[in-house]
Design a protein around this motif. Structure first.
Motif, mmCIF file in Angstrom:
data_model
loop_
_atom_site.group_PDB
_atom_site.id
_atom_site.type_symbol
_atom_site.label_atom_id
_atom_site.label_comp_id
_atom_site.label_asym_id
_atom_site.label_seq_id
_atom_site.Cartn_x
_atom_site.Cartn_y
_atom_site.Cartn_z
ATOM 1 N N TYR A 100 -10.784 -1.706 33.331
ATOM 2 C CA TYR A 100 -10.307 -2.828 34.146
ATOM 3 C C TYR A 100 -9.878 -3.984 33.254
ATOM 4 O O TYR A 100 -8.875 -4.654 33.525
ATOM 5 N N ARG A 148 -7.221 -11.295 46.516
ATOM 6 C CA ARG A 148 -7.133 -10.793 45.163
ATOM 7 C C ARG A 148 -7.853 -11.725 44.187
ATOM 8 O O ARG A 148 -8.592 -11.282 43.309
ATOM 9 N N HIS A 152 -11.002 -10.423 42.122
ATOM 10 C CA HIS A 152 -10.786 -10.428 40.677
ATOM 11 C C HIS A 152 -11.720 -11.425 39.999
ATOM 12 O O HIS A 152 -12.357 -11.112 38.994
ATOM 13 N N THR A 156 -14.596 -10.148 37.479
ATOM 14 C CA THR A 156 -14.495 -10.440 36.046
ATOM 15 C C THR A 156 -15.610 -11.367 35.587
ATOM 16 O O THR A 156 -16.139 -11.209 34.497
ATOM 17 N N GLY B 153 -10.437 -16.761 39.490
ATOM 18 C CA GLY B 153 -9.555 -15.652 39.832
ATOM 19 C C GLY B 153 -8.118 -16.092 39.987
ATOM 20 O O GLY B 153 -7.215 -15.504 39.403
#
Lengths: 187, 187
Positions: A100, A148, A152, A156, B153
């Motif tokens: 990823y 998203r 994300h 992360t 993000g």
DNA sequence: CAGATTTGGCTAATGTAATTAGCCTAAAGC
DNA sequence: GCTTTAGGCTAATTACATTAGCCAAATCTG
């Protein structure tokens, strides 16, 4: 010297696995060659170089993530679909942090870039989730970017061990899903 | 040979600036030395190596981001504070993509790591925003992680040019702020 | 099946970047 | 002024990515 029987798919898959195990930053042509039982220059018969390898790993990761999210969403709608998609995405990132990480910062080389296509598929899986909510046509893009960013960002930050303080992470993620669901419902 | 008059602060600041200009991935000891008008090994008198330099740039970035967000929030509460904080954070990342990239993936070396302290300050600035909302004590950590995930993000996806399709990005960001405000208000 | 061709290994060599060792002088303190 | 320290430097080592060019294994063709 017997042939090792490599091809681009094998090399990329091994690279992705190695990145997951040792961290994307530690993935080198040398370490990958060693894992494949081959000398470094041999890899250049299958991938164009480190950058090409990274791009291909990113494409693989995005494609697999799209599959995972797409499969998880099957048969669900609304909040259930949102929760399933978010959990599947996070699970994928947590289980495959190396590959990823390869997706962060790849810019598509051209219109026929497989990574871009895989990214579109992933986006499509999230778009399907949004169909279960009453969202104005003009807001779909915004909502997609929101989802998203949320997924994300959380994934992360967790992967980078960015959450070091108190409270339980899984609980935070469920809280996040509930938050997003409430927000999307109240459009 | 005249002295260049360097010290750790100068070196780190120059490194951060160079990362912003050329991209974090292109920051090397060599390029930084060149910009400072000095030979590469000389830098080792001020920083312990590339990894140390990265860590210090990350600390600087987090500290500056905390300052920017903290200042932006001054005098506002509720939705205004949330919007100000989010915009300030995004503006910082957009203007300083290189040094912000340095913060991704730094794991604090120890309890006295300046980067960790700077991260805490940034977190504190967002915590202040949450005080303008009626959030149960037990939910504050979750909400904080949500805000952080959202901002991180969005900022990183934009920095990586991850938003390539239609609709306007600024508009999406304002939409995101409204979404978060609504969600936090409806606790 | 023999010979030609392509494919996928290899060794050797090059270039770039990080890092260390050890020197040498400018600046600072006495 | 003399000593010490701090901050430059050159030279050498190491780790990788990459390229060039060789050679044998597969594969294809007549």
């Amino acid at each position: 010297m017997p042939r090792a029987g490599l091809d681009p798919e094998t090399v990329v898959a091994a690279g992705a696995a190695l990145a997951d195990e040792t961290g994307f930053a530690h993935l080198t042509m040398g370490s990958l060659a060693q894992r494949l039982g081959v000398r470094t220059p041999s890899l250049y018969k299958h991938v164009a170089g480190l950058e090409d390898l990274n791009r291909r790993i990113a494409a693989l990761a995005l494609s697999q993530a799209a599959d995972a999210v797409g499969a998880a969403v099957q048969g669900y709608a609304g909040r259930d679909a949102l929760a399933a998609a978010a959990r599947a995405f996070r699970a994928f990132v947590v289980e495959h942090p190396g590959r990823y990480a390869a997706t962060i910062g790849v810019e598509p080389s051209g219109p026929d870039d497989p990574a871009a296509a895989a990214g579109q598929r992933l986006l499509g899986a999230f778009t399907a989730v949004l169909r279960g909510y009453e969202i104005a046509e003009s807001d779909v893009d915004h909502a997609l970017r929101l989802l998203r960013s949320l997924c994300h960002g959380f994934a992360t930050l967790q992967a980078a061990d960015g959450f070091r303080w108190s409270a339980d992470i899984d609980e935070s993620f469920e809280w996040l899903i509930a938050f997003a669901d409430r927000g999307l419902r109240a459009m």
